[in-house]
Design an enzyme around this catalytic site. Structure first.
Site, PDB file in Angstrom:
ATOM      1  N   SER A   7      19.366  51.006  51.949  1.00 13.40           N
ATOM      2  CA  SER A   7      20.748  51.228  52.357  1.00 13.40           C
ATOM      3  C   SER A   7      21.683  50.042  52.190  1.00 13.40           C
ATOM      4  O   SER A   7      22.901  50.203  52.293  1.00 13.40           O
ATOM      5  CB  SER A   7      20.801  51.694  53.816  1.00 13.40           C
ATOM      6  OG  SER A   7      20.284  52.994  53.932  1.00 13.40           O
ATOM      7  N   LYS A  25      28.742  47.042  59.543  1.00 12.81           N
ATOM      8  CA  LYS A  25      28.418  48.462  59.466  1.00 12.81           C
ATOM      9  C   LYS A  25      28.474  49.084  60.857  1.00 12.81           C
ATOM     10  O   LYS A  25      28.062  48.466  61.844  1.00 12.81           O
ATOM     11  CB  LYS A  25      27.019  48.620  58.855  1.00 12.81           C
ATOM     12  CG  LYS A  25      26.588  50.038  58.558  1.00 12.81           C
ATOM     13  CD  LYS A  25      25.214  50.016  57.903  1.00 12.81           C
ATOM     14  CE  LYS A  25      24.700  51.393  57.541  1.00 12.81           C
ATOM     15  NZ  LYS A  25      23.368  51.325  56.890  1.00 12.81           N
ATOM     16  N   SER A  62      23.237  53.715  52.739  1.00  9.53           N
ATOM     17  CA  SER A  62      24.189  54.117  53.748  1.00  9.53           C
ATOM     18  C   SER A  62      25.204  53.025  54.115  1.00  9.53           C
ATOM     19  O   SER A  62      26.150  53.295  54.861  1.00  9.53           O
ATOM     20  CB  SER A  62      23.437  54.555  55.011  1.00  9.53           C
ATOM     21  OG  SER A  62      22.685  53.474  55.566  1.00  9.53           O
TER      22      SER A  62
END
Length: 462
Positions: free
Chosen positions: A180, A82, A156
């Site tokens: 997330s 990420k 996310s």
């Protein structure tokens, strides 16, 4: 013959160790898929092809030098990260046009990935500063759900989840401050793990002083997720928390089930509640006792999470707020109105929630099943269409009313793929007290083995 991207990460590593394939070949195969397929998916913001191939060459050299019995379970298997995790000399973008500097060093989990010889394929999209529960931003990230492109992969860590679900990466790391990792895991049909606070070290770039955020793992089955957790787990100097042990009760567990969120007045979609019911029954059929649990409801907890989350939004240094998304600007404005006394009150309430869960819930059951989400995957752009950002936040709360509980308490939880409804995955969540993440993954692996579940890709990506 099964293609390399269709194998589980553990199967792929086994082929590397026995010499059937090299890490360079596996890494090159995934880089080729990224080149061909990611323009339609939008999972990656940065592809680090040269770095990945160089690391793959090193992995092959180490394997040749020390032998297959002296390398880790995921040696040579590539991974996606990420884009809020620092990789030395690679831009950490945080999904914002306000970020344009390369990282000066590796975050703790990245350093552990390097030491375990997992080549880094690239950095994956996230919403701006990882604040919303979808993966859309102003730097070209409007990530599609591999199961149905018109829908969001959640967020996310949506880019990481999309990459794994579509077979562009065998494994991925995300971060989880309110769900997330688990939200996109549910939306993309993956296993997503939020470890206990202290089990996987934050930082040093984002030490998460509120205790909400921890690095988490995304994989296509529980065995892969467990192996990756073993790679990244461990403390570093200066950690706010340390991992706690869990007294494992042994073979037979007492499994709690609740399909009502702690947030008052929210209706849970039938397919989400049904997924939790099914996971609970599957665990019961594994030999465990099943009991209903009432978590209670408290509007003060939801309000405290919102206030702390808005303060987190103010922590990012920004040159020009006009460059930010409307939601980020609104949330930062809310955060500037939270006093120090109110922040202290919220964090104190979080500790009270943790004590309540440990004493009143996990004092009577060993593990707890809930839905992962309150609603199924949402169409891309659905949240951005809500022009009133206050209502946008309420819409996100309706979507994800279950996941923040574990961030507030600092406890582990795993989203498990359970069903597919209208062509979209629906997950359920299995959580537990501090230190129970490996037992949770063991139980998920047992359920998946009994069902004959495999580490499959989203349809159409084979």
């Amino acid at each position: 013959m099964t293609a390399l991207h269709e194998l589980s990460a553990i199967e792929c590593a086994r082929l590397i160790r026995d010499g059937s394939v090299t890490s360079v070949e596996v890494t090159g195969h995934h880089l080729d898929r990224i080149r061909r397929l990611d323009p339609a998916l939008g999972a990656f913001v940065t592809v680090t092809g040269d770095l990945a191939l160089r690391q793959a060459e090193e992995a092959d050299a180490v394997l040749w030098a020390v032998g297959p019995d002296n390398v880790g379970a995921l040696h040579g298997v590539p991974i996606a990260l990420k884009d809020n995790l620092d990789v030395e000399d690679v831009l950490t973008g945080w999904g914002s046009v306000e970020r344009d500097e390369e990282a000066v060093g590796d975050d703790n989990v990245v350093a552990r990935v390097r030491r375990a010889h997992l080549p880094i394929l690239g950095k994956t999209h996230l919403p701006e500063f990882a604040l919303p529960c979808y993966t859309e931003n102003l730097v070209g990230g409007d990530t599609a759900n591999p199961w149905r492109a018109a829908f969001s992969p959640g967020g996310s860590s949506g880019g990481s989840a999309a990459a794994v679900s579509a077979g562009l990466a065998p494994l991925a790391l995300g971060t989880d401050a309110g769900g997330s990792v688990r939200i996109p895991a549910s939306c993309c049909g993956l296993v997503g793990v939020r470890p206990s606070n202290g089990a996987v070290s934050n930082g040093p770039s984002d030490p998460a002083p509120t205790g909400l955020s921890v690095p988490g793992v995304l994989a296509r089955d529980a065995l892969d997720a467990s192996a990756l957790l073993d790679v990244v787990a461990g403390a570093m100097a200066g950690d706010l928390t340390t991992a706690r042990s869990w007294r494992d009760p042994g073979r037979r567990l007492r499994i709690g089930l609740s399909t009502d969120p702690m947030v008052p007045g929210l209706a849970v979609a039938e397919e989400c509640a049904a997924a939790a019911e099914k996971l609970a029954v599957d665990l019961q059929e594994s030999g465990h006792e099943l009991v209903r649990v009432d978590l209670g409801q408290d509007v003060a907890v939801a309000a405290a999470f919102r206030d702390v989350w808005s303060v987190v939004a103010t922590s990012f240094e920004v040159d020009d707020e006009d460059n930010l998304t409307p939601f980020t600007r609104w949330l930062r404005e809310q955060g500037r109105g939270v006093s120090g006394a109110r922040l202290h009150e919220c964090l104190t309430l979080f500790r009270g929630v943790a004590r309540m869960l440990e004493d009143m819930v996990f004092g009577t059951v060993d593990l707890l099943v809930t839905p992962t989400l309150g609603l199924p995957p949402q169409p891309r752009g659905a949240f951005r269409l809500v022009r009133d950002e206050e209502e946008n936040f309420r819409a996100m709360t309706r979507f994800m009313p279950f996941t923040p509980m574990y961030n507030i308490a600092g406890m582990p939880a795993v989203s498990v793929p359970v069903s597919v409804v209208d062509g979209l995955p629906v997950g359920a969540m299995l959580g537990g007290p501090y230190g129970s993440e490996r037992r949770i993954l063991h139980e998920v692996a047992e359920v998946q083995a009994r069902a004959g579940a495999t580490a499959g890709l989203a349809p159409g990506w084979a």
